[in-house]
Write a protein that holds these residues in place. Structure first.
Motif, PDB file in Angstrom:
ATOM      1  N   LEU A  16      -7.821  -0.957  -2.418  1.00  0.00           N
ATOM      2  CA  LEU A  16      -7.229   0.414  -2.537  1.00  0.00           C
ATOM      3  C   LEU A  16      -8.138   1.529  -2.496  1.00  0.00           C
ATOM      4  O   LEU A  16      -8.141   2.696  -2.325  1.00  0.00           O
ATOM      5  CB  LEU A  16      -6.221   0.176  -3.818  1.00  0.00           C
ATOM      6  CG  LEU A  16      -4.902  -0.579  -3.604  1.00  0.00           C
ATOM      7  CD1 LEU A  16      -4.266  -0.429  -4.949  1.00  0.00           C
ATOM      8  CD2 LEU A  16      -3.984   0.143  -2.853  1.00  0.00           C
ATOM      9  N   PHE A  42       2.236   1.655  -3.507  1.00  0.00           N
ATOM     10  CA  PHE A  42       1.146   2.190  -4.396  1.00  0.00           C
ATOM     11  C   PHE A  42       0.993   3.583  -4.171  1.00  0.00           C
ATOM     12  O   PHE A  42       0.896   4.517  -5.294  1.00  0.00           O
ATOM     13  CB  PHE A  42      -0.212   1.227  -4.237  1.00  0.00           C
ATOM     14  CG  PHE A  42      -1.171   2.006  -5.322  1.00  0.00           C
ATOM     15  CD1 PHE A  42      -1.200   1.602  -6.421  1.00  0.00           C
ATOM     16  CD2 PHE A  42      -2.116   2.882  -4.911  1.00  0.00           C
ATOM     17  CE1 PHE A  42      -2.151   2.261  -7.417  1.00  0.00           C
ATOM     18  CE2 PHE A  42      -3.122   3.378  -5.677  1.00  0.00           C
ATOM     19  CZ  PHE A  42      -2.815   3.067  -6.951  1.00  0.00           C
ATOM     20  N   ASP A  43       1.013   4.204  -2.891  1.00  0.00           N
ATOM     21  CA  ASP A  43       0.641   5.422  -2.557  1.00  0.00           C
ATOM     22  C   ASP A  43       2.028   6.294  -3.204  1.00  0.00           C
ATOM     23  O   ASP A  43       1.747   7.389  -3.790  1.00  0.00           O
ATOM     24  CB  ASP A  43       0.429   5.713  -1.367  1.00  0.00           C
ATOM     25  CG  ASP A  43       0.343   7.205  -0.926  1.00  0.00           C
ATOM     26  OD1 ASP A  43      -0.857   7.699  -1.403  1.00  0.00           O
ATOM     27  OD2 ASP A  43       1.112   7.807  -0.236  1.00  0.00           O
ATOM     28  N   ARG A  44       3.229   6.047  -2.914  1.00  0.00           N
ATOM     29  CA  ARG A  44       4.394   6.740  -3.137  1.00  0.00           C
ATOM     30  C   ARG A  44       4.618   6.695  -4.932  1.00  0.00           C
ATOM     31  O   ARG A  44       4.919   7.551  -5.487  1.00  0.00           O
ATOM     32  CB  ARG A  44       5.812   6.052  -2.664  1.00  0.00           C
ATOM     33  CG  ARG A  44       6.750   6.965  -2.544  1.00  0.00           C
ATOM     34  CD  ARG A  44       7.899   6.381  -1.878  1.00  0.00           C
ATOM     35  NE  ARG A  44       8.270   5.053  -2.518  1.00  0.00           N
ATOM     36  CZ  ARG A  44       8.553   4.053  -1.740  1.00  0.00           C
ATOM     37  NH1 ARG A  44       8.276   4.058  -0.579  1.00  0.00           N
ATOM     38  NH2 ARG A  44       8.748   2.868  -2.610  1.00  0.00           N
ATOM     39  N   LYS A  69       0.871  -1.200   0.078  1.00  0.00           N
ATOM     40  CA  LYS A  69      -0.182  -0.064   0.102  1.00  0.00           C
ATOM     41  C   LYS A  69       0.936   1.065  -0.115  1.00  0.00           C
ATOM     42  O   LYS A  69       0.502   2.410  -0.496  1.00  0.00           O
ATOM     43  CB  LYS A  69      -0.744   0.045   1.218  1.00  0.00           C
ATOM     44  CG  LYS A  69      -2.174  -1.108   0.902  1.00  0.00           C
ATOM     45  CD  LYS A  69      -3.076  -0.868   2.244  1.00  0.00           C
ATOM     46  CE  LYS A  69      -3.796  -2.062   2.134  1.00  0.00           C
ATOM     47  NZ  LYS A  69      -4.827  -1.972   3.389  1.00  0.00           N
ATOM     48  N   VAL A  70       1.952   1.365   0.784  1.00  0.00           N
ATOM     49  CA  VAL A  70       2.991   2.259   0.740  1.00  0.00           C
ATOM     50  C   VAL A  70       3.324   2.602  -0.590  1.00  0.00           C
ATOM     51  O   VAL A  70       3.578   3.566  -0.998  1.00  0.00           O
ATOM     52  CB  VAL A  70       3.965   2.294   1.892  1.00  0.00           C
ATOM     53  CG1 VAL A  70       5.106   2.945   1.840  1.00  0.00           C
ATOM     54  CG2 VAL A  70       3.404   2.309   3.230  1.00  0.00           C
ATOM     55  N   HIS A  93      -2.620   3.611 -11.148  1.00  0.00           N
ATOM     56  CA  HIS A  93      -3.288   4.632 -10.494  1.00  0.00           C
ATOM     57  C   HIS A  93      -3.886   5.479 -11.955  1.00  0.00           C
ATOM     58  O   HIS A  93      -2.927   5.681 -12.781  1.00  0.00           O
ATOM     59  CB  HIS A  93      -2.679   5.713  -9.751  1.00  0.00           C
ATOM     60  CG  HIS A  93      -3.150   6.859  -9.193  1.00  0.00           C
ATOM     61  ND1 HIS A  93      -3.894   7.660  -9.767  1.00  0.00           N
ATOM     62  CD2 HIS A  93      -3.746   6.981  -7.807  1.00  0.00           C
ATOM     63  CE1 HIS A  93      -4.552   8.770  -9.037  1.00  0.00           C
ATOM     64  NE2 HIS A  93      -4.548   8.111  -7.672  1.00  0.00           N
ATOM     65  N   HIS A 111       1.532  10.443 -10.503  1.00  0.00           N
ATOM     66  CA  HIS A 111      -0.032  10.397 -10.200  1.00  0.00           C
ATOM     67  C   HIS A 111      -0.376  11.561  -9.163  1.00  0.00           C
ATOM     68  O   HIS A 111      -1.310  11.944  -9.156  1.00  0.00           O
ATOM     69  CB  HIS A 111      -0.541   9.049  -9.540  1.00  0.00           C
ATOM     70  CG  HIS A 111       0.220   8.592  -8.297  1.00  0.00           C
ATOM     71  ND1 HIS A 111       1.595   8.558  -8.116  1.00  0.00           N
ATOM     72  CD2 HIS A 111      -0.103   8.338  -7.282  1.00  0.00           C
ATOM     73  CE1 HIS A 111       1.735   8.040  -7.051  1.00  0.00           C
ATOM     74  NE2 HIS A 111       0.911   7.891  -6.211  1.00  0.00           N
ATOM     75  N   LYS A 112       0.830  11.974  -8.645  1.00  0.00           N
ATOM     76  CA  LYS A 112       0.523  12.936  -7.484  1.00  0.00           C
ATOM     77  C   LYS A 112       0.210  14.297  -8.011  1.00  0.00           C
ATOM     78  O   LYS A 112      -0.207  15.225  -7.491  1.00  0.00           O
ATOM     79  CB  LYS A 112       1.784  13.055  -6.536  1.00  0.00           C
ATOM     80  CG  LYS A 112       2.227  11.599  -5.818  1.00  0.00           C
ATOM     81  CD  LYS A 112       1.595  11.641  -4.600  1.00  0.00           C
ATOM     82  CE  LYS A 112       2.198  10.563  -3.764  1.00  0.00           C
ATOM     83  NZ  LYS A 112       1.500  10.112  -2.557  1.00  0.00           N
ATOM     84  N   GLY A 146       2.703   4.855  -7.399  1.00  0.00           N
ATOM     85  CA  GLY A 146       1.370   4.991  -8.212  1.00  0.00           C
ATOM     86  C   GLY A 146       0.932   3.672  -9.036  1.00  0.00           C
ATOM     87  O   GLY A 146       0.424   3.489  -9.935  1.00  0.00           O
ATOM     88  N   ARG A 203     -11.111   7.992  -9.135  1.00  0.00           N
ATOM     89  CA  ARG A 203     -11.272   6.852  -8.281  1.00  0.00           C
ATOM     90  C   ARG A 203     -11.617   5.818  -8.987  1.00  0.00           C
ATOM     91  O   ARG A 203     -12.477   5.122  -8.997  1.00  0.00           O
ATOM     92  CB  ARG A 203     -12.288   7.426  -7.262  1.00  0.00           C
ATOM     93  CG  ARG A 203     -11.845   8.511  -6.138  1.00  0.00           C
ATOM     94  CD  ARG A 203     -12.694   8.551  -5.232  1.00  0.00           C
ATOM     95  NE  ARG A 203     -12.597   7.039  -4.219  1.00  0.00           N
ATOM     96  CZ  ARG A 203     -13.691   6.468  -3.897  1.00  0.00           C
ATOM     97  NH1 ARG A 203     -14.988   6.845  -4.490  1.00  0.00           N
ATOM     98  NH2 ARG A 203     -13.448   5.442  -3.233  1.00  0.00           N
TER      99      ARG A 203
END
Ligand code: SIN
Ligand code: MN
Length: 290
Positions: free
Chosen positions: A84, A11-13, A8-9, A205, A151-152, A15, A126
């Motif tokens: 997610l 994916f968040d960082r 999960k970390v 993402h 993605h950010k 993408g 989403r």
């Protein structure tokens, strides 16, 4: 299939998440074997490469092909996306991209959510992209390329390219790509390209900037691209035909994990042909959240 906290970390960082060899060769074969007959059909849902007979992308196979309908409900694919996005999902788009040996053309730098927002009026980013390799993917046969962390940036201004390839795409400016790649590490990780055996899966993402080059190798690079959207975030306009941007917002119900091998029964609403309504378009806003 549950994701680990580390995944999960990541994916968040970054993408994206890469699962090499997630589906076995027996499972993948059930899909691969069905592709030639689907690509041979003379239907609007088979988009061919510019000036070529090779199929660039096939749409909506989950509505008329049993193995691809099973894949659309596969828990190894659906459950991590539900985790997610924190919500039930519906199928927004379903493609089998050919990227055939010698003939597969480029996909220019883009974000998928740019198209879904501009064309389909999808409210938020989403929705998730999933790529499943039906052939081995290597550095020669046009692998996907990502700019990690892009993605950010959210939705980036894009240009509607109607000429470069046979498929219209909202594409990004080269100067911006240069900046994003430099920011992500330039020659040291500013572009990444997950490669692996047939049966591998990537989740990415819908704002992650991606592209792929042409395939000059003698090896096909057939991959399935599924786009799963949170049900509450369904599209608000039918400007694109239904075989490209789906209008059934019913949540996906998973089949058992062995569905590809046990031939679990599936409903195929378009098995006798695509309804004429699937070609219709409208620029009207949907009046109610159906
Ligand atoms: C896509 O971005 O939708 C497709 C990219 C590819 O097939 O390489
Ligand atoms: Mn894309």
């Amino acid at each position: 299939m549950k994701l680990t906290p580390e995944q999960k970390v990541h994916f968040d960082r970054e993408g994206y998440l890469f699962f090499p060899g997630l589906f076995s060769s027996e499972e993948t074969k059930t899909l691969v074997d069905a592709v030639p007959a689907l690509y041979a059909r003379r239907e609007a849902y088979n988009v061919r490469e510019k000036g070529s007979e090779a199929v660039r992308t096939n749409f909506a196979a989950h509505l008329y092909s049993e193995p691809f309908a099973r894949l659309a409900r596969h828990p190894r694919m659906v459950e991590p996306v539900e985790e997610l996005l924190g919500e039930k999902l519906y199928m927004h788009q379903y493609k089998i991209n050919g990227k055939m040996a010698f003939e597969g053309d480029v996909w220019q730098w883009h974000q998928d959510y740019g198209t879904w927002k501009n064309d389909d009026l999808m409210p938020e980013a989403r929705a998730m992209n999933v790529a499943i390799f039906l052939d081995d993917v290597n550095e020669f046969n046009g692998p996907l390329m990502f700019i990690p962390g892009s993605h950010k940036e959210g939705v980036i201004e894009a240009r509607h390219d109607l000429t470069t390839t046979s498929y219209p795409l909202w594409t990004l400016d080269n100067d911006l790509i240069r900046q994003l790649v430099a920011r992500a590490g330039d020659k040291h990780g500013g572009i990444v390209s997950p490669q692996g055996p047939a049966g591998s899966m990537i989740l990415f993402h819908s704002c992650l900037v991606h592209a792929s080059t042409s395939n000059l190798s003698p090896w096909n690079r057939v991959s399935v691209y599924l786009s799963l959207c949170a049900v509450s975030n369904h599209i608000r306009r039918h400007k694109r035909p239904e075989y490209i941007a789906h209008r059934d917002f019913t949540s996906i119900k998973c089949l058992p994990d062995d569905c590809l091998l046990k031939n679990s029964p599936v409903d195929l609403p378009w098995k006798n042909g695509m309804p004429a309504s699937a070609l219709e378009t409208s620029i009207e806003l949907l009046t109610e959240a159906a």
